[in-house]
Motif scaffolding. Structure first.
Motif, PDB file in Angstrom:
ATOM      1  N   PHE A 114      83.264  37.285  18.128  1.00 32.40           N
ATOM      2  CA  PHE A 114      82.155  38.054  17.981  1.00 32.40           C
ATOM      3  C   PHE A 114      82.350  39.357  17.840  1.00 32.40           C
ATOM      4  N   VAL A 115      83.111  40.064  18.358  1.00 31.12           N
ATOM      5  CA  VAL A 115      83.466  41.621  17.501  1.00 31.12           C
ATOM      6  C   VAL A 115      83.639  41.503  16.259  1.00 31.12           C
ATOM      7  N   LYS A 116      84.377  40.485  15.642  1.00 31.79           N
ATOM      8  CA  LYS A 116      84.730  40.584  14.188  1.00 31.79           C
ATOM      9  C   LYS A 116      83.426  40.310  13.497  1.00 31.79           C
ATOM     10  N   ARG A 117      82.384  40.070  14.176  1.00 34.99           N
ATOM     11  CA  ARG A 117      80.919  39.694  13.332  1.00 34.99           C
ATOM     12  C   ARG A 117      79.955  40.882  13.710  1.00 34.99           C
ATOM     13  N   CYS A 173      92.579  50.492  22.380  1.00 37.26           N
ATOM     14  CA  CYS A 173      91.240  49.747  22.051  1.00 37.26           C
ATOM     15  C   CYS A 173      90.862  49.008  23.264  1.00 37.26           C
ATOM     16  N   TYR A 174      89.624  49.523  23.856  1.00 37.54           N
ATOM     17  CA  TYR A 174      88.843  48.662  25.174  1.00 37.54           C
ATOM     18  C   TYR A 174      87.846  48.146  24.720  1.00 37.54           C
ATOM     19  N   HIS A 175      87.391  46.803  25.322  1.00 38.51           N
ATOM     20  CA  HIS A 175      86.238  46.175  24.448  1.00 38.51           C
ATOM     21  C   HIS A 175      85.000  46.708  24.804  1.00 38.51           C
ATOM     22  N   VAL A 176      84.619  47.357  25.949  1.00 39.77           N
ATOM     23  CA  VAL A 176      83.483  47.862  26.373  1.00 39.77           C
ATOM     24  C   VAL A 176      83.259  49.247  25.435  1.00 39.77           C
ATOM     25  N   ASP A 177      84.294  49.875  25.262  1.00 42.03           N
ATOM     26  CA  ASP A 177      84.522  51.323  24.376  1.00 42.03           C
ATOM     27  C   ASP A 177      84.048  50.807  22.871  1.00 42.03           C
ATOM     28  N   LEU A 178      84.731  49.421  22.527  1.00 36.85           N
ATOM     29  CA  LEU A 178      84.758  49.470  21.177  1.00 36.85           C
ATOM     30  C   LEU A 178      83.062  49.015  20.914  1.00 36.85           C
ATOM     31  N   ILE A 179      82.657  48.017  21.381  1.00 39.70           N
ATOM     32  CA  ILE A 179      81.305  47.424  21.015  1.00 39.70           C
ATOM     33  C   ILE A 179      80.202  48.435  21.147  1.00 39.70           C
ATOM     34  N   ASN A 221      78.205  41.762  25.145  1.00 37.02           N
ATOM     35  CA  ASN A 221      78.151  42.328  26.337  1.00 37.02           C
ATOM     36  C   ASN A 221      78.412  41.235  27.367  1.00 37.02           C
ATOM     37  N   ILE A 222      77.634  40.178  27.151  1.00 40.52           N
ATOM     38  CA  ILE A 222      77.522  38.904  27.797  1.00 40.52           C
ATOM     39  C   ILE A 222      78.980  38.323  28.145  1.00 40.52           C
ATOM     40  N   LEU A 223      79.595  38.047  26.809  1.00 38.49           N
ATOM     41  CA  LEU A 223      80.808  37.678  26.700  1.00 38.49           C
ATOM     42  C   LEU A 223      82.084  38.451  27.667  1.00 38.49           C
ATOM     43  N   GLY A 224      81.852  39.742  27.392  1.00 36.23           N
ATOM     44  CA  GLY A 224      82.628  40.595  28.212  1.00 36.23           C
ATOM     45  C   GLY A 224      82.551  40.354  29.568  1.00 36.23           C
ATOM     46  N   LEU A 225      81.306  40.338  30.051  1.00 36.40           N
ATOM     47  CA  LEU A 225      80.849  40.268  31.386  1.00 36.40           C
ATOM     48  C   LEU A 225      81.486  39.013  31.977  1.00 36.40           C
ATOM     49  N   PHE A 226      81.393  37.713  30.977  1.00 37.16           N
ATOM     50  CA  PHE A 226      81.638  36.435  31.413  1.00 37.16           C
ATOM     51  C   PHE A 226      83.195  36.320  31.506  1.00 37.16           C
TER      52      PHE A 226
END
Length: 314
Positions: free
Chosen positions: A164-167, A181-187, A198-203
């Motif tokens: 989903f980050v790729k999209r 590279c940190y997910h929350v920082d990247l998106i 955000n939902i996938l990251g929290l999950f």
């Protein structure tokens, strides 16, 4: 503002960040970073080596420790090049694909460490609460199965996050907050809706670390209840001493992880150096302290290490 769609155009380039406000002195700041990396890499490599070489350490407790050391070693290696590249050479550019790959391994190894700490808590629970069945419950095969299950769980959780980050489509001025590279920082740089991310990251967080932590606490409630039932004070102290290293490892892992997640999600008004300090504490302190704690506090590891050194000298 120009929007870069990853599916229809050339993927964007991100800029990593060193130490805010200390750009001119980053070469000096890199010295303690290098020292921490050396300790993490050499300490965890030595633990792996002595466990593999010493047959008396071939049991589940030390197999889990070797998995933890391998995870800490991998966690340090996956950020070593970008962190020191930024501090030494101002090599700040990183492509989207490289950033996503680093994010996958960074979070994957982090969640793996969480799962291994839970497995080690179960190991301590069986050793203290049901010692007569310890060798039949935690056989080498079952220990390997637990390690494989932890890896599969984390890969399955991280794969949707990466896809989903790729999209996402990103805007220019993509300056990340850290040297990795940190997910929350990247998106947060997405110019399109990132609510699913955000939902996938929290999950991912709640199904790994946030699930493992209460299970570890519950296991120690059972351990404490069992230990308090032991009549001899010497036996109680001996039982608690076998858990000291693991309890310390749990604390130095979860406290920085939870703090960094809270700072990223709710600390938008905090100074930039707060994010940097928390990010580097989360990145380096657990691999460094785990190597030191288990080398110093675990008598069998210490004896095996001394034996290894004596063999080398002779």
């Amino acid at each position: 503002m120009l929007i870069l769609n990853n599916t229809n155009s050339q993927p964007p380039t991100f800029l990593l960040t060193g130490i805010p406000g200390l750009r001119a002195g980053q070469i000096w700041v890199s010295i303690p970073f290098c020292l921490l990396y050396v300790i993490a890499l050499s300490g965890n490599s030595m633990i792996l080596l002595v466990i593999l070489r010493e047959h008396s350490l071939h049991e589940s407790m030390y197999y889990f420790l070797s998995m933890l050391s391998a995870t800490d070693l991998s966690l340090s290696l996956c950020t070593l090049s970008t962190t020191l590249g930024v501090l030494w050479f101002e090599a700040r550019e990183i492509s989207l694909n490289a950033c996503i790959a680093q994010m996958f391994f960074l979070h994957g190894f982090t969640f793996t460490e969480s799962g291994l700490l839970l497995a080690m808590a179960f190991d301590r629970y069986v050793a203290i609460c049901d010692p007569l069945r310890y060798n039949t419950i935690l056989t080498n095969a079952k220990t390997a199965q637990i390690g494989i299950i932890v890896l599969i769980r984390n890969a399955a959780i991280m794969l949707p996050v990466v896809l989903f980050v790729k999209r996402l489509s990103f805007c220019r001025s993509l300056v990340l907050s850290h040297s990795y590279c940190y997910h929350v920082d990247l998106i947060q740089f997405s110019c399109t809706d990132n609510s699913i991310n955000n939902i996938l990251g929290l999950f991912a967080l709640f199904s790994t670390a946030e699930f493992d932590c209460p299970c570890i606490l519950f296991s120690y409630v059972l351990i404490i209840r069992s230990v308090l039932g032991i009549a001899s004070s010497d036996e109680r102290q001996k039982a608690f001493n076998t858990c000291v290293s693991h309890i310390t490892a749990v604390a130095i892992f979860y406290i920085p992880l939870i703090s960094l997640s809270l700072v990223h999600r709710y600390g938008h008004s905090a100074p930039a150096f707060v994010h940097t300090i928390m990010a580097n504490v989360f990145l380096l302190i657990p691999p460094v302290l785990n190597a030191i704690i288990y080398s110093v506090k675990t008598k069998q590891i210490r004896k095996a290490f001394i034996k290894f050194l004596n063999q080398k000298q002779s």
